[in-house]
Design an enzyme around this catalytic site. Structure first.
Site, mmCIF file in Angstrom:
data_model
loop_
_atom_site.group_PDB
_atom_site.id
_atom_site.type_symbol
_atom_site.label_atom_id
_atom_site.label_comp_id
_atom_site.label_asym_id
_atom_site.label_seq_id
_atom_site.Cartn_x
_atom_site.Cartn_y
_atom_site.Cartn_z
ATOM 1 N N ARG A 68 -6.791 1.747 8.077
ATOM 2 C CA ARG A 68 -6.850 1.835 6.670
ATOM 3 C C ARG A 68 -8.006 1.145 5.852
ATOM 4 O O ARG A 68 -8.382 1.551 5.118
ATOM 5 C CB ARG A 68 -5.617 1.317 5.882
ATOM 6 C CG ARG A 68 -4.163 1.878 6.440
ATOM 7 C CD ARG A 68 -4.054 3.485 6.074
ATOM 8 N NE ARG A 68 -3.796 3.821 4.730
ATOM 9 C CZ ARG A 68 -2.648 3.885 3.954
ATOM 10 N NH1 ARG A 68 -1.427 3.887 5.017
ATOM 11 N NH2 ARG A 68 -2.513 4.365 2.952
ATOM 12 N N TYR A 85 -12.996 -0.994 3.119
ATOM 13 C CA TYR A 85 -14.437 -0.342 2.870
ATOM 14 C C TYR A 85 -15.638 -1.393 3.154
ATOM 15 O O TYR A 85 -16.700 -1.009 3.390
ATOM 16 C CB TYR A 85 -14.502 0.043 1.380
ATOM 17 C CG TYR A 85 -15.712 0.855 1.073
ATOM 18 C CD1 TYR A 85 -15.548 2.263 1.529
ATOM 19 C CD2 TYR A 85 -16.735 0.680 0.527
ATOM 20 C CE1 TYR A 85 -16.553 3.337 1.481
ATOM 21 C CE2 TYR A 85 -17.903 1.486 0.550
ATOM 22 C CZ TYR A 85 -17.660 2.792 0.662
ATOM 23 O OH TYR A 85 -18.607 3.724 0.833
ATOM 24 N N THR A 93 0.694 -1.324 -0.054
ATOM 25 C CA THR A 93 0.047 0.160 -0.099
ATOM 26 C C THR A 93 0.908 1.300 0.049
ATOM 27 O O THR A 93 0.543 2.359 -0.690
ATOM 28 C CB THR A 93 -0.822 0.164 1.042
ATOM 29 O OG1 THR A 93 -0.243 -0.297 2.431
ATOM 30 C CG2 THR A 93 -2.294 -1.113 1.110
ATOM 31 N N THR A 94 1.992 1.276 0.560
ATOM 32 C CA THR A 94 2.944 2.190 0.706
ATOM 33 C C THR A 94 3.446 2.952 -0.986
ATOM 34 O O THR A 94 3.708 3.832 -0.944
ATOM 35 C CB THR A 94 4.111 2.289 1.557
ATOM 36 O OG1 THR A 94 3.743 1.841 2.786
ATOM 37 C CG2 THR A 94 5.103 3.155 1.495
ATOM 38 N N TYR A 121 -2.499 -9.280 6.092
ATOM 39 C CA TYR A 121 -2.025 -7.987 6.532
ATOM 40 C C TYR A 121 -3.281 -7.200 7.363
ATOM 41 O O TYR A 121 -4.420 -6.920 6.748
ATOM 42 C CB TYR A 121 -1.433 -7.098 5.305
ATOM 43 C CG TYR A 121 -1.166 -5.748 5.571
ATOM 44 C CD1 TYR A 121 -0.809 -5.355 6.830
ATOM 45 C CD2 TYR A 121 -0.872 -4.795 4.580
ATOM 46 C CE1 TYR A 121 -0.576 -3.950 7.010
ATOM 47 C CE2 TYR A 121 -0.739 -3.353 4.769
ATOM 48 C CZ TYR A 121 -0.461 -2.897 6.060
ATOM 49 O OH TYR A 121 -0.099 -1.756 6.037
ATOM 50 N N ILE A 179 7.443 -5.187 8.934
ATOM 51 C CA ILE A 179 7.651 -4.651 7.601
ATOM 52 C C ILE A 179 7.357 -3.367 7.704
ATOM 53 O O ILE A 179 6.290 -2.614 8.226
ATOM 54 C CB ILE A 179 6.501 -5.266 6.670
ATOM 55 C CG1 ILE A 179 7.057 -6.848 6.559
ATOM 56 C CG2 ILE A 179 6.221 -4.462 5.316
ATOM 57 C CD1 ILE A 179 5.737 -7.642 5.855
ATOM 58 N N LYS A 231 1.452 -9.729 8.937
ATOM 59 C CA LYS A 231 1.760 -7.979 9.222
ATOM 60 C C LYS A 231 0.624 -7.593 9.848
ATOM 61 O O LYS A 231 -0.500 -7.148 9.633
ATOM 62 C CB LYS A 231 1.918 -7.534 7.842
ATOM 63 C CG LYS A 231 2.462 -6.030 8.210
ATOM 64 C CD LYS A 231 2.568 -5.425 6.766
ATOM 65 C CE LYS A 231 2.845 -4.155 7.027
ATOM 66 N NZ LYS A 231 3.074 -3.046 5.889
#
Length: 290
Positions: A139, A109, A46-47, A134, A205, A163
């Site tokens: 988020r 979402y 996502t980064t 993850y 991470i 993660k």
């Protein structure tokens, strides 16, 4: 799969002024991390602003990082989303020959309940690929509770790692205490890296580590060796910059740091924008302190 131990870095995608992918900066970033002790690299997490990259750009980024890395460190590929069948299809169709595992963020979402989250990862596990769960509720809008993680860990050996980035550190400790043999937890929150590693985690991470790979990998190694005081000295030195890079969201903060270090240029794709002038100034001042 203990090959994924220590510091993994969730790489940013550098852009040029015209917002095309800046492959020269990407080369610099990968080399800088490998040469300074990063243990493995996460591609298109996502980064990486992966949501703003076209399918063709993703392919080019993957190929470029594989080539530059040249098997010097292991690689992990980010493939996630909120359409379970589509994510499963992408994992099945991806060429994963250069990758140790897939990092798959929980569905965002839609806000599935715990059974929905379980069924989502059960479907991904059916691909037979090595998958890192993850969990990042800030988020995605939904937390994967410890019980759900442990249920998945016990039933599907190829879901071999999580993660974990829940805001509640007790959740990390519950998973570490009750997890089956062979299941690993890495911190998905940079600031929790040290306590979580000391409690039996496999490292992190990280976002900030791509700017300070030497310091971060040294800190995690000291934690593995039980050298708590020395590890906390590094942790304390990096706390402020770690908080600053997330002050206006990710990856605008880390791109500001990497720009100051001369590794990337300070461009992001909409809907993200570069760090505000005031945040940039604070980041610059804190970097001078470090």
């Amino acid at each position: 799969m203990s090959i994924l131990k220590g510091v993994g870095v969730a790489l940013v995608t550098p852009f040029n002024e015209d917002l095309s992918v800046d492959f020269d900066s990407l080369t610099r970033l990968v080399d800088y991390n490998i040469e300074n002790g990063t243990n493995y690299l996460v591609v298109l997490g996502t980064t990486a602003e992966a949501a703003t990259l076209s399918a063709e750009e993703k392919k080019q980024v993957i190929e470029h990082i594989i080539k530059v890395t040249d098997k010097r460190v292991p690689l992990v590929l980010g493939i996630g989303g909120n359409n379970t069948l589509e994510v499963k299809k992408q994992i099945e169709e991806a060429d994963l020959s250069a990758f140790e595992a897939v990092l798959s963020v929980s569905p965002y979402y839609n806000k599935p309940n715990q059974e929905g989250l379980y069924q989502h990862y059960k479907a991904l596990a059916s691909t037979g690929k090595n998958i890192i769960v993850y969990n990042v509720p800030s988020r995605t809008g939904q937390n994967i509770e410890a019980e759900t993680t442990l249920r998945l860990a016990k039933e599907f050996p190829n879901l071999f790692m999580i993660k974990e980035a829940a805001p509640n550190i007790l959740q990390y400790f519950d998973i570490l205490r009750k997890k089956p043999e062979g299941f690993n937890l890495v911190s998905g929150d940079d600031e929790y890296t040290l306590p979580v590693t000391l409690a039996g985690g496999n490292g992190v991470i990280s976002v900030i580590a791509q700017a300070y790979p030497k310091e971060f990998s040294t800190m995690v190694q000291l934690a593995f060796e039980g050298k708590v005081k020395e590890a906390y000295e590094i942790h304390n030195k990096l706390v402020e910059i770690t908080r600053l890079i997330f002050a206006e969201g990710n990856p605008c903060g880390i791109k500001a740091v990497l720009t100051e270090k001369g590794i990337v240029k300070n461009y992001l794709r909409l809907p993200l924008v570069p760090a505000s002038e005031s945040l940039y100034a604070r980041i610059k001042a804190e970097m001078a302190n470090i």
